[in-house]
Scaffold this motif. Structure first.
Motif: not given
Length: 100
Positions: A21-22, A25, A30, A32-33, A71
């Motif tokens: 997940r990291s 991100r 994302n 989940s999206e 990012t």
């Protein structure tokens, strides 16, 4: 537990869930999206975590996540999920337009 010579020891599920997940991100993705929009299936997500669990570059990944800019344009070079993460990043950021 007996390990066969062709089996790869897997890392801690929780640790690798959060690393996956990291990393996403950090690339502006994302997960989940991506699942909610159909860009990522639950099976794909599960396989990403399992791939991460099989990776032996955990320290390098953690260092990459801790020391680079928030990012990034590209995935960690040794990431076993690099191709999928970069595809999702392209889709999320609109860098790869799919013809209608």
């Amino acid at each position: 537990m007996i390990m066969r010579s062709n089996e790869i020891p897997l890392g801690d599920p929780a640790t690798h869930f959060w690393l996956t997940r990291s990393a996403a991100r950090a690339m502006g993705v994302n997960l989940s999206e991506a699942m909610a929009t159909g860009q990522l299936t639950p099976r794909d997500y599960s396989e990403m975590v399992t791939n991460c669990r099989a990776c032996h570059m955990v320290e390098g990944c953690q260092h990459w996540l801790a020391t680079e800019a928030v990012t990034r344009c590209k995935a960690y070079e040794s990431c076993l999920n690099k191709g999928l993460l970069e595809r999702l990043q392209d889709e999320v950021l609109g860098l790869h337009k799919v013809p209608a």
